[in-house]
Scaffold this active site. Structure first.
Site, mmCIF file in Angstrom:
data_model
loop_
_atom_site.group_PDB
_atom_site.id
_atom_site.type_symbol
_atom_site.label_atom_id
_atom_site.label_comp_id
_atom_site.label_asym_id
_atom_site.label_seq_id
_atom_site.Cartn_x
_atom_site.Cartn_y
_atom_site.Cartn_z
ATOM 1 N N VAL A 105 0.839 -1.334 -0.086
ATOM 2 C CA VAL A 105 0.184 0.133 0.110
ATOM 3 C C VAL A 105 0.829 1.466 0.083
ATOM 4 O O VAL A 105 0.422 2.393 -0.464
ATOM 5 C CB VAL A 105 -0.795 0.093 1.215
ATOM 6 C CG1 VAL A 105 -1.995 -0.942 1.079
ATOM 7 C CG2 VAL A 105 -0.183 -0.014 2.494
ATOM 8 N N ASP A 106 2.192 1.011 0.512
ATOM 9 C CA ASP A 106 3.106 2.206 0.153
ATOM 10 C C ASP A 106 3.592 2.451 -1.099
ATOM 11 O O ASP A 106 4.403 3.296 -1.596
ATOM 12 C CB ASP A 106 4.280 2.361 1.183
ATOM 13 C CG ASP A 106 4.986 1.004 1.124
ATOM 14 O OD1 ASP A 106 4.736 0.159 0.317
ATOM 15 O OD2 ASP A 106 5.618 0.634 2.139
ATOM 16 N N ASP A 107 3.077 1.547 -1.846
ATOM 17 C CA ASP A 107 3.198 1.576 -3.447
ATOM 18 C C ASP A 107 2.199 1.980 -4.163
ATOM 19 O O ASP A 107 1.890 1.617 -5.280
ATOM 20 C CB ASP A 107 3.873 0.063 -4.024
ATOM 21 C CG ASP A 107 5.163 -0.108 -3.536
ATOM 22 O OD1 ASP A 107 6.030 0.610 -3.287
ATOM 23 O OD2 ASP A 107 5.596 -1.208 -3.538
#
Length: 717
Positions: free
Chosen positions: A586-588
């Site tokens: 989710v940090d991508d």
């Protein structure tokens, strides 16, 4: 026995076969839990990606299912969806009974207490705590080696070793491996290593690497394997954190044509760690004569000791240190590219039971199989599915020292034919790389021994899945597309070969005992067809227990984002049939004008274009949209860069996902910056995309550092 479905999707019961076609368009609703019988109103829709094999029509793929053949399903450990549902239901309704039954197949000096497991995953209820089989006394090395020897497998090959150069190889039977493990364990005891002490291991893929892990486990020491490609600075960080009694390394290794001086890296790390107040008195060094001779090895008298000079002198039997199921087994540090690395701590009993069980069922393991996982033991895959999982099942394992494209891109299939490999487990990055090199390298080899294929490390895009299935597996080998993490210890969501029809690119359904849920930003579970954050409710035996020396960070990172759940950090979609599709970290996620776009989705769409071999997408600042999409694209061999192709690639993304996901920049990439394990270093790509070239940082772990200069030279082309 296989099972079929009526037109409404309900299970028809046992039948003699799946539908005769391997590839079927269907509207069946394949459910894995009863709660998915209906899609609740308000469930968000999922943009379906029609990424297909090179050159095929995009329109025909939306509902493709690939069925296992009748012969395979007939002999599979889990032979039908019905069998899976029965086992899965029991594992959820009675986890204590389900896992106790499996655990009893292993050797326990003393059985666990009446309470099979204890869990608190809710930070609001107190400290997070997970325990399985506490009070049970066992030893994982004993279960990997002695138990198999006692069962009559002493003369079975445990390890085949294939060197970097094709003419170098070796093998060890279970008897041989046990004797060598005992010799090293006796040496470690003799130099003062005791139960609970840490041992840092910085070795390449020699047989001595799993041997060292097993020797540590035999005497209750905690091994911390560091991938032999990390820089001296990264190694020093780990030494300072876990304060080992001994460091075990090798003088050098050859990867392809390149010699890497590992001993010099260790020497520098030990100097750095000493400056931080952590001195190591013993550096046991294995001489790898195919890479470097003794006389060319840097040496510090009094600290450095040649493995070959001392270990073979010790007895070939060694008493086992019996440990509690909750005693630590190993520390494995996640990459320290930002901040202090996290020391993931796994304990003994639950990890042993879980890795053995996941290996057995996810690969449909048979005693006659020859198994090859291309991962390095410096990563969790090498712990769980090169060393412990296979050996706990008495399997024959391939250890490969070299590079998968050396001396050419047919090396993998040469090894498959040489050892008659039947289970082949690798990363999507390698699949795409070999796919780019063309079918010719594959077709010149037989590969008839292959039975099951596997994928690990990241979501595999559908076009790569199809190439892997059609070309490598001759359209006959099911693919175990596994989702799991360093923290989970073993597979969490994975197809079981023979059980379910597969959708290219989907990890399908949860493993036994695993309850994945998809939640929204408020932490509310979403039923049916949806996209959101992937969490797990309830514990499983292979779960990690803490971050070494930092339980607060453990809770903050994994359990505070959504109290009551383990938060994976990954995004996930579930389609109308209940299949899970991992969308990446989710940090991508890139936020473009309020649209949250997973980089994996854009990459998959790009790679579906017949001229795109590989793609990596990052976000960059955009003065209007907040973030823009910047795509690095590697083309199929022989295809030239052109503005027309650039426009076609952008159009492909627009068609498959939407205009909002169209890349703002296409950056031509002869290659992508990858670690030697195949992981794409997106941190470097972000810096290149934002032109922060003075902040590229450490590139020492890259397989080919020259790629960075090539990408910089092509910026703006």
């Amino acid at each position: 026995m296989a099972s079929s479905y009526d037109s409404d999707g309900s299970l028809r019961g046992p039948s003699s076969s799946y539908p005769p076609s391997k590839k079927l368009t269907t509207s069946n609703y394949l459910r894995h839990v009863e709660s998915m019988a209906k899609v609740p109103s308000g469930a968000g829709s999922i943009p379906h990606l029609n990424a297909v094999i090179l050159g095929e029509s995009l329109a025909s793929e939306e509902n493709d299912l690939i069925f296992p053949n009748v012969e395979f399903s007939g002999q599979a450990l889990v032979s039908s969806p019905q069998k899976y549902l029965e086992m899965y239901k029991r594992s959820i309704e009675d986890p204590a009974g389900f896992w106790s039954h499996i655990a009893s197949e292993f050797y326990w000096k003393e059985k666990w207490s009446k309470e099979v497991y204890y869990q608190n995953l809710d930070v609001r209820e107190g400290p997070v705590k997970i325990e399985w089989f506490k009070g049970g006394v066992t030893n994982i090395c004993y279960n990997c080696l002695d138990r198999n020897v006692e069962a009559g497998l002493g003369e079975k090959i445990a390890l085949y070793w294939e060197g970097n150069e094709p003419e170098f190889d070796g093998k060890l039977t279970y008897n041989n491996l046990l004797h060598k493990v005992c010799q090293l364990a006796n040496y470690l005891k003799d130099v003062g290593v005791k139960k609970g002490d840490a041992v840092v291991v910085y070795l390449p893929m020699l047989m001595e690497l799993p041997m060292t892990m097993l020797a540590c486990a035999r005497i209750g020491a905690v091994h911390s394997v560091v991938f032999a490609g990390f820089s001296a600075e990264s190694l020093a960080q780990r030494i300072v954190d876990c304060k080992p009694k001994v460091v075990i390394t090798c003088n050098a290794v050859k990867r392809g044509p390149k010699v890497i001086n590992l001993k010099e890296i260790v020497d520098a790390a030990l100097v750095d760690s000493a400056k931080e107040g952590i001195s190591v008195d013993i550096c046991l060094t294995y001489e790898n004569p195919t890479a470097m001779k003794r006389e060319n090895t840097t040496w510090k008298e009094g600290r450095d000791i040649w493995w070959q000079d001392v270990v073979p002198r010790y007895p070939t039997n060694c008493d086992v240190e019996w440990v509690d199921a909750e005693d630590p087994l190993f520390l494995l540090y996640t990459s320290g590219s930002t901040g202090k690395p996290k020391g993931v701590l796994h304990t003994t009993g639950g990890y042993m039971v879980y890795t053995a069980t996941t290996f057995k069922y996810a690969f449909d393991y048979k005693p006659s199989d020859v198994y090859w996982c291309t991962a390095d033991c410096g990563w969790i895959t090498g712990h769980s599915y090169v060393s412990y999982g296979p050996l706990l099942n008495g399997a024959t394992v391939i250890i490969f020292e070299g590079a998968p494209n050396y001396p050419d891109s047919g090396r993998c299939w040469d090894i498959v034919d040489k050892y008659k490999v039947s289970i082949f487990y690798t990363a999507p990055t390698l699949v795409r790389s070999l796919m780019r090199d063309g079918d010719g390298y594959v077709s010149k080899y037989s590969r008839k021994s292959l039975r099951v294929l596997g994928s690990v490390g990241e979501p595999i895009n559908p076009s790569a899945w199809r190439w892997f299935f059609n070309v490598v597996g001759d359209s006959r080998c099911p693919i175990s597309d596994t989702w799991w993490q360093t923290e989970t210890g073993g597979f969490m969501i994975s197809p079981l070969p023979g059980a379910w029809p597969q959708k290219p690119g989907s990890a399908t359904f949860p493993f036994f005992g695993v309850q994945p849920v998809i939640v929204d930003e408020k932490g509310q579970e979403i039923e049916g067809e949806c996209s959101g954050y992937l969490c797990v409710k309830s514990s499983w035996p292979g779960a990690f227990r803490t971050l070494y020396g930092d339980h607060e960070r453990y809770e903050t990172t994994y359990f505070k984002p959504f109290p009551g759940y383990y938060f994976s950090g990954d995004g996930c979609s579930r389609d109308k049939d209940g299949y899970h599709w991992l969308t990446g970290r989710v940090d991508d996620v890139i936020n473009v004008s309020g649209h949250r776009i997973g980089t994996a989705e854009v990459e998959s769409a790009l790679v579906s274009h017949p001229h795109c071999a590989e793609a990596a997408v990052v976000g960059v600042e955009h003065e209007v949209k907040g973030q823009g999409i910047y795509a690095f694209v590697t083309l199929v061999e022989g295809v030239d860069y052109s503005e027309e192709l650039r426009r076609n690639l952008i159009l492909t993304v627009r068609k498959q996902i939407g205009a909002f996901a169209a890349p703002d920049n296409i950056h031509w990439a002869p290659g992508l910056p990858k670690t030697r394990s195949g992981k794409i270093m997106r941190r470097i790509l972000r810096k290149i995309a934002s032109r922060q070239l003075d902040e590229l940082g450490d590139t020492s772990t890259l397989a080919d550092p020259s790629v960075v200069d090539q990408l910089i030279a092509l910026a703006g082309v």
